[in-house]
Design a protein around this motif. Structure first.
Motif, PDB file in Angstrom:
ATOM      1  N   ASP A 137       0.822  -1.217   0.000  1.00  0.00           N
ATOM      2  CA  ASP A 137       0.000   0.000   0.000  1.00  0.00           C
ATOM      3  C   ASP A 137       0.854   1.264   0.000  1.00  0.00           C
ATOM      4  OD1 ASP A 137      -2.257  -1.594   0.088  1.00  0.00           O
ATOM      5  OD2 ASP A 137      -2.366  -1.565   2.281  1.00  0.00           O
ATOM      6  N   ARG A 138       2.117   1.110   0.314  1.00  0.00           N
ATOM      7  CA  ARG A 138       3.044   2.245   0.359  1.00  0.00           C
ATOM      8  C   ARG A 138       3.752   2.467  -0.984  1.00  0.00           C
ATOM      9  NH1 ARG A 138       4.497   3.523   5.746  1.00  0.00           N
ATOM     10  NH2 ARG A 138       3.810   2.019   7.324  1.00  0.00           N
ATOM     11  N   ILE A 139       3.528   1.590  -1.963  1.00  0.00           N
ATOM     12  CA  ILE A 139       4.278   1.630  -3.220  1.00  0.00           C
ATOM     13  C   ILE A 139       3.333   1.851  -4.392  1.00  0.00           C
ATOM     14  CG2 ILE A 139       5.915   0.419  -4.693  1.00  0.00           C
ATOM     15  CD1 ILE A 139       6.551  -1.376  -2.262  1.00  0.00           C
ATOM     16  N   GLN A 140       3.587   2.889  -5.161  1.00  0.00           N
ATOM     17  CA  GLN A 140       2.807   3.142  -6.363  1.00  0.00           C
ATOM     18  C   GLN A 140       3.477   2.494  -7.570  1.00  0.00           C
ATOM     19  OE1 GLN A 140       1.700   7.264  -6.948  1.00  0.00           O
ATOM     20  NE2 GLN A 140       1.758   7.663  -4.743  1.00  0.00           N
ATOM     21  N   LEU A 141       2.693   2.274  -8.606  1.00  0.00           N
ATOM     22  CA  LEU A 141       3.211   1.656  -9.828  1.00  0.00           C
ATOM     23  C   LEU A 141       3.940   2.718 -10.660  1.00  0.00           C
ATOM     24  CD1 LEU A 141       3.540  -0.810 -11.551  1.00  0.00           C
ATOM     25  CD2 LEU A 141       1.270  -0.415 -12.527  1.00  0.00           C
ATOM     26  N   LYS A 142       5.130   3.012 -10.237  1.00  0.00           N
ATOM     27  CA  LYS A 142       6.000   3.968 -10.916  1.00  0.00           C
ATOM     28  C   LYS A 142       7.422   3.723 -10.414  1.00  0.00           C
ATOM     29  CE  LYS A 142       5.601   7.662  -7.462  1.00  0.00           C
ATOM     30  NZ  LYS A 142       5.294   9.085  -7.239  1.00  0.00           N
ATOM     31  N   PRO A 143       8.443   4.283 -11.074  1.00  0.00           N
ATOM     32  CA  PRO A 143       9.806   4.088 -10.583  1.00  0.00           C
ATOM     33  C   PRO A 143       9.944   4.577  -9.139  1.00  0.00           C
ATOM     34  CG  PRO A 143       9.843   4.972 -12.807  1.00  0.00           C
ATOM     35  CD  PRO A 143       8.404   5.002 -12.359  1.00  0.00           C
TER      36      PRO A 143
END
Length: 357
Positions: A185-191
């Motif tokens: 939940d802390r990580i978005q789909l981006k670099p």
């Protein structure tokens, strides 16, 4: 439980080996980097391993077809269309990582070798009740790694600093993690950087814990560490499974040799040597602190020390290869040539001596 292995990028530090083979498939102690990790995960009952890939995907997929059957473990790929850093691949593989049971999952970097005390890490993670666990180790120079400042009694991480310049005698991130699904939940789909963006936030919430690794550990993604890591790994085999090592009058110290290799008379082999499948070593050859990958041919009276010889390469009679020389796949070093600290590209023909400082 599941696991994801971060395969990483171009493997530039291991060129010229990675010019023809992705870094995770480079041989280490006669098997690909990544197979050491897959076997360790299989041993503790992991149900599925996901490989996060972005470079030479076709080669990786062909590897999977062969290895999945042999290991008896479900292995799949999550392929990036753009580099997503060290955390973004987890967001991409989210649906595969989080099953119905919503169990913790392992995350491993692909270029590390150690004793993989993964069972101990599961027990540690359950005991502290936090959100994320990382495995840490002590090194002489932490400036190339993420440094962890932790409570020595509880393991709670107080600060995470990526590649510091003035921290000595502290513990560093080994690239082995165990996460609750909530970390996703802390990580978005981006670099995204795990070390610079995700870990500091978990630390702020007091939910990151560190476990000191037992036994040896080495990041083998560059030649010097590769050779040092081979020494550590072979010594580990000596103490845990000595039957895998060679033993005869021709061998000195720890030597790992595939049963299909052929060795001539009068050779001096060892210490810390790995000889791969179908290698041919002529008479009176001297080998130490080196790796010969599959199909290498070493001519008579040649000497190889402190070097890595890539697949199907040939070292001529009386040639000398030393000083951290790395030879790519299918190269041919002529008779009598001396190579010191050289980098030889795949399928090259080396006719003259090279002595790099």
């Amino acid at each position: 439980m599941k696991a994801i292995i971060l395969v990483g990028g171009l493997g530039a530090r291991l060129r010229p080996l990675t010019l023809t083979v992705p870094k995770p498939l480079v041989d280490f102690a006669n098997k690909p980097f990544i197979l050491h990790q897959i076997e360790a995960l299989k041993a503790i009952g992991i149900s599925e391993v996901i490989l996060a890939i972005n470079y030479q995907a076709g080669v990786m997929l062909n590897f999977l077809k062969n290895i999945e059957e042999n290991v008896g473990l479900k292995i799949s790929c999550s392929q990036e269309t753009e580099p997503l850093g060290t955390a973004g691949p987890l967001a991409l593989a989210r649906e595969r990582l989080v099953g119905r049971a919503k169990e913790p999952f392992f995350v491993l970097n692909s270029d590390i070798i150690c004793e993989f005390p993964l069972k101990d890490m599961i027990a540690f993670h359950k005991h502290h009740g936090g959100e994320a666990s990382i495995m840490v180790a002590e090194v002489e120079d932490p400036s190339k790694y993420g440094v962890v400042i932790m409570d020595e009694k509880t393991g709670k991480v107080e600060k995470f600093i990526e590649k510091p310049q003035k921290f000595m005698g502290v513990k560093i991130n080994t690239g082995i993690y165990l996460f609750n699904p909530s970390v996703l939940d802390r990580i978005q789909l981006k670099p995204t950087s795990m070390e610079k963006e995700v870990f500091p936030k978990i630390v702020d919430d007091k939910k990151l814990y560190a476990m000191v690794i037992s036994g040896f550990w080495m990041n083998i993604g560059q030649p010097k560490n590769y050779i040092s890591g081979l020494s550590l790994y072979l010594d580990f085999l000596r103490h845990t499974c000595s039957s895998k090592l060679a033993s005869s009058g021709n061998f000195i110290g720890n030597v790992l040799i595939d049963k299909s290799a052929r060795i001539g008379e009068g050779c001096s082999i060892g210490p810390d040597v790995a000889i791969g499948p179908n290698c041919v070593i002529e008479s009176n050859v001297d080998l130490s602190h080196c790796t010969l990958m599959k199909g290498v041919h070493i001519g008579g009276r040649a000497k190889v020390c402190n070097s890595i010889i890539g697949w199907n390469s040939t070292i001529g009679n009386s040639a000398q290869v030393y000083g951290l020389t790395i030879i790519g796949e299918g190269a041919n070093v002529n008779d009598g040539v001396e190579l010191k600290g050289a980098t030889i590209f795949p399928h090259s023909v080396v006719k003259a001596s090279i002595r790099n400082s």
